[in-house]
Design a protein around this motif. Sequence first.
Motif, PDB file in Angstrom:
ATOM      1  N   SER A   3      62.111  -9.893  31.113  1.00 45.39           N
ATOM      2  CA  SER A   3      62.850 -10.469  29.992  1.00 45.39           C
ATOM      3  C   SER A   3      63.168  -9.382  28.972  1.00 45.39           C
ATOM      4  O   SER A   3      62.665  -8.261  29.044  1.00 45.39           O
ATOM      5  CB  SER A   3      62.029 -11.580  29.347  1.00 45.39           C
ATOM      6  OG  SER A   3      60.886 -11.031  28.735  1.00 45.39           O
ATOM      7  N   LYS A   4      63.987  -9.733  28.001  1.00 48.04           N
ATOM      8  CA  LYS A   4      64.368  -8.780  26.960  1.00 48.04           C
ATOM      9  C   LYS A   4      63.152  -8.348  26.153  1.00 48.04           C
ATOM     10  O   LYS A   4      62.995  -7.166  25.825  1.00 48.04           O
ATOM     11  CB  LYS A   4      65.417  -9.420  26.044  1.00 48.04           C
ATOM     12  CG  LYS A   4      65.907  -8.497  24.975  1.00 48.04           C
ATOM     13  CD  LYS A   4      66.960  -9.171  24.113  1.00 48.04           C
ATOM     14  CE  LYS A   4      67.409  -8.235  23.006  1.00 48.04           C
ATOM     15  NZ  LYS A   4      68.400  -8.863  22.143  1.00 48.04           N
ATOM     16  N   LEU A  43      55.293 -11.662  23.622  1.00 49.23           N
ATOM     17  CA  LEU A  43      55.396 -11.706  25.080  1.00 49.23           C
ATOM     18  C   LEU A  43      54.494 -12.796  25.652  1.00 49.23           C
ATOM     19  O   LEU A  43      54.875 -13.497  26.590  1.00 49.23           O
ATOM     20  CB  LEU A  43      55.021 -10.336  25.654  1.00 49.23           C
ATOM     21  CG  LEU A  43      55.359 -10.043  27.097  1.00 49.23           C
ATOM     22  CD1 LEU A  43      56.849 -10.193  27.342  1.00 49.23           C
ATOM     23  CD2 LEU A  43      54.929  -8.638  27.456  1.00 49.23           C
ATOM     24  N   ARG A  44      53.316 -12.964  25.068  1.00 49.67           N
ATOM     25  CA  ARG A  44      52.395 -14.023  25.533  1.00 49.67           C
ATOM     26  C   ARG A  44      52.947 -15.412  25.244  1.00 49.67           C
ATOM     27  O   ARG A  44      52.658 -16.351  25.971  1.00 49.67           O
ATOM     28  CB  ARG A  44      51.038 -13.859  24.857  1.00 49.67           C
ATOM     29  CG  ARG A  44      50.249 -12.719  25.408  1.00 49.67           C
ATOM     30  CD  ARG A  44      48.864 -12.681  24.826  1.00 49.67           C
ATOM     31  NE  ARG A  44      48.106 -11.618  25.447  1.00 49.67           N
ATOM     32  CZ  ARG A  44      47.341 -10.770  24.800  1.00 49.67           C
ATOM     33  NH1 ARG A  44      47.201 -10.883  23.492  1.00 49.67           N
ATOM     34  NH2 ARG A  44      46.698  -9.829  25.441  1.00 49.67           N
ATOM     35  N   ARG A  45      53.700 -15.539  24.153  1.00 47.07           N
ATOM     36  CA  ARG A  45      54.243 -16.856  23.770  1.00 47.07           C
ATOM     37  C   ARG A  45      55.593 -17.163  24.402  1.00 47.07           C
ATOM     38  O   ARG A  45      56.043 -18.300  24.351  1.00 47.07           O
ATOM     39  CB  ARG A  45      54.387 -16.925  22.245  1.00 47.07           C
ATOM     40  CG  ARG A  45      53.052 -16.957  21.505  1.00 47.07           C
ATOM     41  CD  ARG A  45      53.258 -17.182  20.028  1.00 47.07           C
ATOM     42  NE  ARG A  45      54.034 -16.126  19.387  1.00 47.07           N
ATOM     43  CZ  ARG A  45      53.542 -15.025  18.846  1.00 47.07           C
ATOM     44  NH1 ARG A  45      52.253 -14.819  18.866  1.00 47.07           N
ATOM     45  NH2 ARG A  45      54.327 -14.132  18.289  1.00 47.07           N
ATOM     46  N   SER A  46      56.239 -16.161  24.981  1.00 45.28           N
ATOM     47  CA  SER A  46      57.583 -16.374  25.510  1.00 45.28           C
ATOM     48  C   SER A  46      57.538 -17.251  26.762  1.00 45.28           C
ATOM     49  O   SER A  46      56.564 -17.231  27.518  1.00 45.28           O
ATOM     50  CB  SER A  46      58.268 -15.045  25.815  1.00 45.28           C
ATOM     51  OG  SER A  46      57.773 -14.498  26.997  1.00 45.28           O
ATOM     52  N   LEU A  55      49.841  -8.978  31.814  1.00 47.95           N
ATOM     53  CA  LEU A  55      49.556  -9.087  30.375  1.00 47.95           C
ATOM     54  C   LEU A  55      48.240  -8.390  30.028  1.00 47.95           C
ATOM     55  O   LEU A  55      48.139  -7.717  28.997  1.00 47.95           O
ATOM     56  CB  LEU A  55      49.505 -10.555  29.948  1.00 47.95           C
ATOM     57  CG  LEU A  55      50.845 -11.252  29.750  1.00 47.95           C
ATOM     58  CD1 LEU A  55      50.634 -12.730  29.481  1.00 47.95           C
ATOM     59  CD2 LEU A  55      51.627 -10.610  28.625  1.00 47.95           C
ATOM     60  N   ALA A  56      47.243  -8.560  30.887  1.00 44.91           N
ATOM     61  CA  ALA A  56      45.959  -7.889  30.648  1.00 44.91           C
ATOM     62  C   ALA A  56      46.120  -6.369  30.707  1.00 44.91           C
ATOM     63  O   ALA A  56      45.518  -5.640  29.915  1.00 44.91           O
ATOM     64  CB  ALA A  56      44.927  -8.354  31.671  1.00 44.91           C
ATOM     65  N   ASN A  57      46.956  -5.901  31.640  1.00 43.40           N
ATOM     66  CA  ASN A  57      47.219  -4.462  31.746  1.00 43.40           C
ATOM     67  C   ASN A  57      47.912  -3.951  30.485  1.00 43.40           C
ATOM     68  O   ASN A  57      47.546  -2.910  29.946  1.00 43.40           O
ATOM     69  CB  ASN A  57      48.078  -4.183  32.980  1.00 43.40           C
ATOM     70  CG  ASN A  57      48.302  -2.712  33.204  1.00 43.40           C
ATOM     71  OD1 ASN A  57      47.459  -1.892  32.871  1.00 43.40           O
ATOM     72  ND2 ASN A  57      49.446  -2.376  33.751  1.00 43.40           N
TER      73      ASN A  57
END
Length: 163
Positions: A3-4, A43-46, A55-57
């Motif tokens: 994503s953007k 990014l977590r909420r998108s 995400l963890a990385n």
Amino acid sequence: MASKVETNFMRLLSRCETMAAEKTRDWRLEKYIDALQNQLGELRRSPSKPNQEVLANYNRKVEFLRGLLEAETMLTSTDKAAATQKLNPGRNSSHNCSTPQTKELHLQAKARYESEMRDELLGKSSQQDKGGVRQRKAVEEEEDDIDAVMQQHHKMQQKIADE
């Protein structure tokens, strides 16, 4: 396809890693890392967020950069080296090993702080002033020192002989 938000995050992450690898620190690095943390939250909420492993990385990489920045602000080279040693570079999800950029950054920081610590212990800063040549005492001072040592040994031998 990313994503953007994720693309912007990866570009900023790459820029932060490049800035952290440079010898001179820029005041913008701290601001960029703060922006990275904000973008990670977005990014977590998108709705089109990557999987949890990615995400963890990303989170590990941001924490690693934050740790490098905190290590830079420490006062002694020993503290800096210890803090850098404890840092965990981000892992690559497919190979379970550090990404090359992060691993290299970790090794550079570790080497830099260990070198500072070595220089601090061995007093290398005074040697660099003389072009790398050890500072030697003047001949007169050496002769005075040798005379003093010889007198001390003579006194000790005399004392032993008297006993």
